[in-house]
Design a protein around this motif. Sequence first.
Motif, mmCIF file in Angstrom:
data_model
loop_
_atom_site.group_PDB
_atom_site.id
_atom_site.type_symbol
_atom_site.label_atom_id
_atom_site.label_comp_id
_atom_site.label_asym_id
_atom_site.label_seq_id
_atom_site.Cartn_x
_atom_site.Cartn_y
_atom_site.Cartn_z
ATOM 1 N N VAL C 46 0.844 -1.205 0.000
ATOM 2 C CA VAL C 46 0.000 0.000 0.000
ATOM 3 C C VAL C 46 0.873 1.245 0.000
ATOM 4 O O VAL C 46 0.558 2.238 -0.680
ATOM 5 C CB VAL C 46 -0.944 -0.023 1.215
ATOM 6 C CG1 VAL C 46 -1.693 1.282 1.332
ATOM 7 C CG2 VAL C 46 -1.921 -1.179 1.077
ATOM 8 N N GLY C 55 -3.396 2.457 -8.367
ATOM 9 C CA GLY C 55 -4.014 1.552 -7.411
ATOM 10 C C GLY C 55 -3.520 0.129 -7.437
ATOM 11 O O GLY C 55 -4.065 -0.734 -6.741
ATOM 12 N N ASP C 56 -2.462 -0.128 -8.178
ATOM 13 C CA ASP C 56 -2.038 -1.527 -8.326
ATOM 14 C C ASP C 56 -1.686 -2.165 -6.996
ATOM 15 O O ASP C 56 -2.054 -3.307 -6.709
ATOM 16 C CB ASP C 56 -0.836 -1.605 -9.270
ATOM 17 C CG ASP C 56 -1.207 -1.211 -10.680
ATOM 18 O OD1 ASP C 56 -0.297 -1.133 -11.531
ATOM 19 O OD2 ASP C 56 -2.401 -0.982 -10.919
ATOM 20 N N GLN C 58 -2.735 -1.466 -4.080
ATOM 21 C CA GLN C 58 -3.899 -1.709 -3.234
ATOM 22 C C GLN C 58 -4.656 -2.929 -3.682
ATOM 23 O O GLN C 58 -5.116 -3.738 -2.866
ATOM 24 C CB GLN C 58 -4.805 -0.480 -3.249
ATOM 25 C CG GLN C 58 -4.157 0.711 -2.601
ATOM 26 C CD GLN C 58 -5.100 1.881 -2.595
ATOM 27 O OE1 GLN C 58 -6.307 1.740 -2.770
ATOM 28 N NE2 GLN C 58 -4.550 3.076 -2.389
ATOM 29 N N ILE C 59 -4.795 -3.079 -4.989
ATOM 30 C CA ILE C 59 -5.456 -4.283 -5.495
ATOM 31 C C ILE C 59 -4.710 -5.519 -5.034
ATOM 32 O O ILE C 59 -5.283 -6.497 -4.543
ATOM 33 C CB ILE C 59 -5.518 -4.245 -7.037
ATOM 34 C CG1 ILE C 59 -6.271 -3.028 -7.522
ATOM 35 C CG2 ILE C 59 -6.114 -5.534 -7.557
ATOM 36 C CD1 ILE C 59 -7.725 -3.075 -7.225
ATOM 37 N N LEU C 62 -5.400 -6.314 -1.550
ATOM 38 C CA LEU C 62 -6.705 -6.972 -1.377
ATOM 39 C C LEU C 62 -6.603 -8.453 -1.722
ATOM 40 O O LEU C 62 -7.132 -9.322 -1.020
ATOM 41 C CB LEU C 62 -7.758 -6.311 -2.269
ATOM 42 C CG LEU C 62 -8.311 -4.993 -1.765
ATOM 43 C CD1 LEU C 62 -9.224 -4.371 -2.804
ATOM 44 C CD2 LEU C 62 -9.076 -5.192 -0.467
#
Lengths: 668, 212, 99
Positions: C46, C55-56, C58-59, C62
């Motif tokens: 993050v 956003g890579d 963050q993905i 997840l």
Amino acid sequence: MATTYGWLVLAFPLLGTLVIAFGFRSLPGRYAGWIGTAAIGLAFLAALGTLIALQGHSPSHRELESSLWTYASTVGVNARLSILVDPLSVYMILIVTGISTMIHLYSISYLDEDRGNARFFSYLNFFVFSMLLLVLAGNFLLLIVGWAFVGAASYLLISFWYRRTTATKAGIKAFVINVVGDVGLVLGTYFIFKHTHTLNFLATFKAAPHVFAKGEADIVAGCLLLLVGACAKSAQVPLHTWLPDAMEGPTPVSALIHAATMVTAGVYLIARMHVLFELAPAAQDTGAVIGALTLLIAGTIALTQTDIKRVIAYSTMSQIGYMIMGVSVGAYAAGMFHLMTHAFFKALLFMGAGSIIGAMGGEQSLEKMGGFRKALPFTFACFIIGGLALSGIPPFSGFFSKDDILLVTAERGGWHWALYVMGYVGAFLTAIYTFRMIFRAFYGEPVAEARELEGGHLHHAEVPTNPANGEVEDTDVGFPGPHHTVAERAMPMRVAMTVLAIGAVGAGLVQVPGVDDVIVNFLRPTFASSPLYEPHTKDGLLIFGMVLGTVLGLTGIAIAYRIWVKQPSIAVTARERFGALYELFVNKWYFDELIDLAVVRPAAAVGSFAMNTFERVFVQDTLIGGTTGLVRAGSAAVRAVQNGFLRYYAALLVLGVAGVGFYFLLQA
Amino acid sequence: MSTILFFIAGFGVIAGAVGVVVLRDPFYSVLALVGHLIALAVLFLLLRAEFVAAAQVVVYAGAVMVLYVFVVAYVGGTAADSLGDEPLLGPRFAGSSLRLAGAIAGGALLIELLIALLGTGLKAISGYGAGYAPGPRTFGTPAYIGNLLLTRFLLAFEAASFLLLIAAVGAVVLAGRRGGLEDEEERKLTPLDLIRPQGTGTTAEGVGGQHR
Amino acid sequence: MSIAWYLAVSAIVFSLGVVGVITRRNPLVVLLCLELMLNGANLSLVAFSRMWGNGDGQILALIVMTVAACEVCIGLGMIVAIYRRRLPVDVDELRELQG
């Protein structure tokens, strides 16, 4: 044409071997013997054909070479399967095939019921083939091949009764000493090849005088090594210890191989290589000295031996000594002449010995024989003829040939006179020991076996034993068969012995000095280049030699008669008075012990060192054990990593990652 | 302001982590981890990853940790604990020496990571984040994440859901009470049992036969 | 705050997780420490995502969370099964897979 006959001479014995070897199961009865004899007989006829064809050429064109194919042609070596037909080889093949035919004939009866009959004839034919190959060889390669084959055949035949340990040991001994000779032969060839760059005989002899200076180191070394080969094959001192032991073979084997043919291969070698030997006087002198020493040593030993075959064996050794001495001093024709006459009377003597051994039921010791004159008249007559020929009594053949050699020796002058004297001393000893043997076996009180035979029954031993060490054996395969015979009862034996007896009597007449020169003329084309060839017969010395020879021979016979027929106690007292000398002679001048000490024990020590120390400690424990131990330790260490503990694995994993990360950190 | 929050949250993260490792009772370790997760969510918020922070609290701290609590309650701290004394079992590489190895490994890893991430060699790390524009679909919002998930990372999204399915089924199979656990002989025979060789088709076959 | 701080925290958490995995004997706690390691990785993901501004990371975080959840499922299931069979729930005792 002549060379075609030459190839036929080689082909027939080879065919004989193969047919008997592969077909003996389907051959009915005793055909093996007849096939073998026929093969050699045909070879003899082919040899005659070669002779006639050769004589058809003019004398300067009597060195014919014929090649069948090339084995290899590389790096300066052109190895071909080629034979050389020239007077010397034709002379040799006539002798070999002629004597062999008679011996094959003799063997048909001698080994009649032996379980290994077919094997014997196959081996014997193989031997004849090898000897012919040796003699007909046209280049060093084939000579070496024939040489080796002959050694192998000798081994096979000496240990023919292979279940006798004495026989197998003797075979091995013969083979090992032969190998020493083989090494000498091959190395000698190398030294010569190094300069002449050819293996072919004719080319070598043509090139040798130009390539080598007289007395140059390499040619002397080469000829000395060839001499080593000749001495091993011809049982000269110090490589002679195999010959007496070789008497373990059947009597026909002794007659053929160890009297007439194989042991003469050394003489043939020196005669063939005469061009090279003349360029190396040191080698010639060495050969002469060795020959002279051998003839004396063997003569002294023969005086004390009790086994009848061994007496004849030592006499062979002695006579070969004459021949070697002869061809070494340049008496080529005389040496080859003696080779022929010796073949006749020595084979005859061996055949007679076979007969009397048969009468004794296998026993070979002179001490147990006596008085066979009435029981074995034909054998006795053959022995007398052979003995007289051997002792050099005119007009038997041995007289002319032996004196010829000594004459030429004397003509060389200088220190060769010592050899001349030794030669006559040897002749004196020869007469003594030969007739000692004859008188002991045939005169005196007939022993039990003789009386049995006079009564018409041939003695058979109840329990078959090994005559050498008295071991009890049986008559199955690998041992002598139950049957034995005497010449008086077997026609083939009588025919063979008669032919040889005629030869022993009359063969000398072809070369009576001053009367005819058949041998000298016949062999001249081979030895044309030798300055020593033409005999300058100094008449005075010739007459003196002949008279001296006769006198010494007769004196020897008389002495033998006096001692062993009239008064045997003289022998006993002589033995006691000359005790040390007697011990020396009976123990064969301790050559066996010397060789054992000097060669066999060190070799055995090296072998045992290699086995126990080197092999065990170094190779097994250190090299192999060390390597396997290392691997085992390493794998044990690695195995300890797999202990099943999860946390341990995790720790290793992380440490590994840390390590890799550290590496990359350093890189950056 | 954010600095202070960072230090508080950071302290919470590290304290929770230490607690997980050090505390004896596994239940306390679970609680320490919960605290650690919530502090971590705060750090995510500081990094403008709103959705991830929410997911962390709801999914991780909320569901996974609850699962843990259940299991710890069921199994409990029946095993001997590691940071106390432990008997040396068999080979020498168990037990106390592993604590040392663990410390060394972890320490080495930490130092390397610090050097790698913070060392002067790495110029790629820019100290401060990139600029962004606030708004409904901006960086860190659920809409933003959802957009990414359904366009660029569709395969990963689908694969993850598939993985979840497998895990659920597997967990049921693993922990479910199966017939063959207590009385093997009373199992009802099916036609399949008649043709299949003895002992095959059960986990016992997989771990080495029924002699356990 | 510079990203470096977050990365430092992430490194510390990860190392603590490593120490825990190696040192603890209760498999439950081992799994917990495994979670710690995953969380440390998440934090750094993050952080990097914030650095690059897309956003890579963050993905990926997840997804990591998803995977962690699955793995916890299975791991806990196994521990329950072990407990049910009355085997010692102790990582050192469970060592049949050895060479």
